[in-house]
Design a protein around this motif. Sequence first.
Motif, PDB file in Angstrom:
ATOM      1  N   ASP B  64       0.817  -1.216   0.000  1.00 10.01           N
ATOM      2  CA  ASP B  64       0.000   0.000   0.000  1.00 10.01           C
ATOM      3  C   ASP B  64       0.847   1.261   0.000  1.00 10.01           C
ATOM      4  OD1 ASP B  64      -2.122  -1.636   0.089  1.00 10.01           O
ATOM      5  OD2 ASP B  64      -2.627  -1.290   2.209  1.00 10.01           O
ATOM      6  N   PHE B  65       2.108   1.098   0.366  1.00  8.87           N
ATOM      7  CA  PHE B  65       2.929   2.308   0.544  1.00  8.87           C
ATOM      8  C   PHE B  65       4.033   2.458  -0.498  1.00  8.87           C
ATOM      9  CE2 PHE B  65       1.463   0.742   4.698  1.00  8.87           C
ATOM     10  CZ  PHE B  65       0.569   1.758   4.992  1.00  8.87           C
ATOM     11  N   TRP B  66       4.068   1.530  -1.458  1.00  8.37           N
ATOM     12  CA  TRP B  66       5.052   1.659  -2.539  1.00  8.37           C
ATOM     13  C   TRP B  66       4.364   2.132  -3.814  1.00  8.37           C
ATOM     14  CZ3 TRP B  66       9.803   1.268  -0.978  1.00  8.37           C
ATOM     15  CH2 TRP B  66      10.161   0.356   0.024  1.00  8.37           C
ATOM     16  N   ASP B  67       5.088   2.713  -4.697  1.00  6.68           N
ATOM     17  CA  ASP B  67       4.518   2.944  -6.022  1.00  6.68           C
ATOM     18  C   ASP B  67       4.654   1.639  -6.797  1.00  6.68           C
ATOM     19  OD1 ASP B  67       6.623   4.221  -8.596  1.00  6.68           O
ATOM     20  OD2 ASP B  67       7.224   2.918  -6.934  1.00  6.68           O
ATOM     21  N   GLU B  68       3.968   1.535  -7.963  1.00  7.16           N
ATOM     22  CA  GLU B  68       3.840   0.226  -8.621  1.00  7.16           C
ATOM     23  C   GLU B  68       5.182  -0.363  -9.056  1.00  7.16           C
ATOM     24  OE1 GLU B  68       0.852   0.315 -11.653  1.00  7.16           O
ATOM     25  OE2 GLU B  68      -0.633   0.997 -10.170  1.00  7.16           O
ATOM     26  N   GLU B  69       5.990   0.486  -9.590  1.00  5.22           N
ATOM     27  CA  GLU B  69       7.291   0.006 -10.052  1.00  5.22           C
ATOM     28  C   GLU B  69       8.113  -0.513  -8.863  1.00  5.22           C
ATOM     29  OE1 GLU B  69       8.264  -0.628 -12.867  1.00  5.22           O
ATOM     30  OE2 GLU B  69      10.455  -0.751 -12.763  1.00  5.22           O
ATOM     31  N   SER B  70       7.970   0.181  -7.757  1.00  6.41           N
ATOM     32  CA  SER B  70       8.728  -0.229  -6.570  1.00  6.41           C
ATOM     33  C   SER B  70       8.228  -1.560  -6.035  1.00  6.41           C
ATOM     34  CB  SER B  70       8.626   0.837  -5.483  1.00  6.41           C
ATOM     35  OG  SER B  70       9.169   2.028  -5.952  1.00  6.41           O
ATOM     36  N   ILE B  71       6.901  -1.792  -6.162  1.00  3.90           N
ATOM     37  CA  ILE B  71       6.344  -3.066  -5.685  1.00  3.90           C
ATOM     38  C   ILE B  71       7.022  -4.215  -6.418  1.00  3.90           C
ATOM     39  CG2 ILE B  71       4.266  -4.546  -5.666  1.00  3.90           C
ATOM     40  CD1 ILE B  71       2.651  -1.956  -5.299  1.00  3.90           C
ATOM     41  N   ARG B  72       7.160  -4.024  -7.732  1.00  4.64           N
ATOM     42  CA  ARG B  72       7.790  -5.056  -8.550  1.00  4.64           C
ATOM     43  C   ARG B  72       9.214  -5.348  -8.040  1.00  4.64           C
ATOM     44  NH1 ARG B  72      10.830  -5.576 -12.642  1.00  4.64           N
ATOM     45  NH2 ARG B  72      11.249  -3.361 -12.880  1.00  4.64           N
ATOM     46  N   ILE B  73       9.914  -4.266  -7.806  1.00  5.98           N
ATOM     47  CA  ILE B  73      11.299  -4.412  -7.348  1.00  5.98           C
ATOM     48  C   ILE B  73      11.347  -5.086  -5.978  1.00  5.98           C
ATOM     49  CG2 ILE B  73      13.397  -3.147  -6.699  1.00  5.98           C
ATOM     50  CD1 ILE B  73      12.974  -2.914  -9.621  1.00  5.98           C
ATOM     51  N   VAL B  74      10.414  -4.669  -5.095  1.00  5.31           N
ATOM     52  CA  VAL B  74      10.402  -5.238  -3.750  1.00  5.31           C
ATOM     53  C   VAL B  74      10.140  -6.741  -3.851  1.00  5.31           C
ATOM     54  CG1 VAL B  74       9.124  -5.328  -1.569  1.00  5.31           C
ATOM     55  CG2 VAL B  74       9.743  -3.124  -2.562  1.00  5.31           C
ATOM     56  N   GLN B  75       9.167  -7.110  -4.732  1.00  8.16           N
ATOM     57  CA  GLN B  75       8.861  -8.537  -4.873  1.00  8.16           C
ATOM     58  C   GLN B  75      10.049  -9.322  -5.416  1.00  8.16           C
ATOM     59  OE1 GLN B  75       5.289  -8.204  -7.181  1.00  8.16           O
ATOM     60  NE2 GLN B  75       3.972  -8.565  -5.394  1.00  8.16           N
ATOM     61  N   GLU B  76      10.707  -8.711  -6.399  1.00 10.47           N
ATOM     62  CA  GLU B  76      11.887  -9.367  -6.962  1.00 10.47           C
ATOM     63  C   GLU B  76      12.956  -9.580  -5.903  1.00 10.47           C
ATOM     64  OE1 GLU B  76      13.525  -7.412 -10.359  1.00 10.47           O
ATOM     65  OE2 GLU B  76      11.728  -7.841 -11.537  1.00 10.47           O
ATOM     66  N   ASN B  77      13.010  -8.640  -4.993  1.00 15.00           N
ATOM     67  CA  ASN B  77      14.059  -8.706  -3.987  1.00 15.00           C
ATOM     68  C   ASN B  77      13.686  -9.538  -2.769  1.00 15.00           C
ATOM     69  OD1 ASN B  77      16.593  -6.977  -4.502  1.00 15.00           O
ATOM     70  ND2 ASN B  77      14.892  -5.862  -5.437  1.00 15.00           N
ATOM     71  N   ASN B  78      12.420  -9.950  -2.748  1.00 13.93           N
ATOM     72  CA  ASN B  78      11.966 -10.713  -1.584  1.00 13.93           C
ATOM     73  C   ASN B  78      12.818 -11.935  -1.312  1.00 13.93           C
ATOM     74  OD1 ASN B  78      10.043  -9.275  -0.382  1.00 13.93           O
ATOM     75  ND2 ASN B  78       8.309 -10.262  -1.376  1.00 13.93           N
ATOM     76  N   LYS B  79      13.224 -12.585  -2.389  1.00  9.38           N
ATOM     77  CA  LYS B  79      14.008 -13.805  -2.191  1.00  9.38           C
ATOM     78  C   LYS B  79      15.313 -13.535  -1.444  1.00  9.38           C
ATOM     79  CE  LYS B  79      15.765 -13.956  -6.942  1.00  9.38           C
ATOM     80  NZ  LYS B  79      14.889 -13.367  -7.954  1.00  9.38           N
TER      81      LYS B  79
END
Lengths: 123, 372
Positions: B64-79
């Motif tokens: 809810d607190f990231w912009d869309e592009e950042s969400i993608r990056i955050v998900q990619e970095n989750n691992k």
Amino acid sequence: MAIKVLIIEDDIILNEMYAMKFKFENFEVESAFEWEEWLHKIDEFNPDIILLDIMMPWLNWFDTIKIIKEGSNKDIKVIMFSNLNDKQSQEKAKELWADDFILKADTTPKQAVEKVYEILKLK
Amino acid sequence: MQQENTTITDSHLIELEKYKRILDCMSESVWMWNDEEETIYANPNFCNLLWYKLEEMLWRKSYDFWDEESIRIVQENNKYRKKWETSKYEWLLKAKDWTLIPVFLSWTPVPGWWTVWIMTDLREVKSLKKVEEELKQLNKTKDEFISIVWHELRTPLTAIKWYLSMILDWDLWEINDIIKRSLNHSFDSTNRLIELVNDVLCISKIESWNMNYYMEDLEIVPIINAVYNDIKFEGEKRGINIELDIDDDISWCIISVDENKLKQVLLNLLTNALKFTKEWWKVTIKVEKNWNDAIFSIIDTWEWIPKDKMDSLFEKFTQVESALQRKNTSWLWLWLAICRDFIENFWWKIEVESEIWKWSTFFFKLKIINNL
């Protein structure tokens, strides 16, 4: 025969001042404010010595001296004059076969004339 | 166990409370998630950054607190995050009013439960950087402007100076003494103006780091003699005797120096000394050998520089009145600023000593390179 001096200086007042002084000392003087015009006239006027301002904005003096020194069949002497008071420019000027270097603000017109005599070994 | 990993237990809260004060005071924003990527803590700074109250943020998904592009990056970095590796990003947060806020963030997984995010608001850093860039640019433009103006001034001044000299030289007509005197004064004033122009250009060149130094290995004595010959006449004109006091040992000493700059330093110091020394007194140029150093001193008589003024002596545009003569000497200090900058470039410091009613000495040391 009068010695021929070509003064290349874009400041009209300074150019006229040197011209006045050299004429007064019985030189034959031509003044140039724009270099291109003079490059092909050098053979025509056939100066013995050229006073060349190296701060002229439109002039690459690096190449200019080369053209004068290599292109002419006469041994034309070149005195560079400038207000750049650093040894590097002076050394550079001499490296480029300039015969001498005059610092405008420090050299009286009289001394400039004397320098010309000295370089042409006339006195 | 599962319960412990995904929710905040009392003991966690107590633990958290211990650090709350520290976190509350931090200038960075701190944000903590649990493994479900739900917000479990945000410090006041982080709440303010995104315009939320803490209770509005708690338990909400981090997306809810990231912009869309950042969400993608955050998900990619989750691992990586799940492997408890630390990392740093520069990314965008989404505030309550949907404003995107650039932050520099570093995060650290806390074994067992959380991820801790520490963020710096890049808007502040960026605006500061921008201001700094603008100031730098402005300063550069100013320097260039000054340089052009002074360069342009020099040509007409040179013309005035030499026209005057020609009139004085030629004696084209009988000029009476008053005219001659006036012309001489005009000549001297023009000369002074040219020197001032040169000094200002010199200072601006030093300040913009455009000054070139042409270092050579040179003998000391010829340099001193040349300077002495240059200034001797000026001394005679003022009725001041200039003395040379050179150690015999100096005669074979060689220093690595920019000849023109060293001459200018000595001439500036000597001119300064002459201005303050009374008629019939003397100014001394002293060079002595002290182990590996050649010490250059310019000693005048009568000048006295108050102790509290010594530090500001070498600053540009400082106005220091001579305590004894009450002369306004503001423009001299430009010379001293030049001296200091030149000497410091040779890795040494210029210093002053002064004794009331007696003398002032400006001195500096240069390394002798052929000392045996």
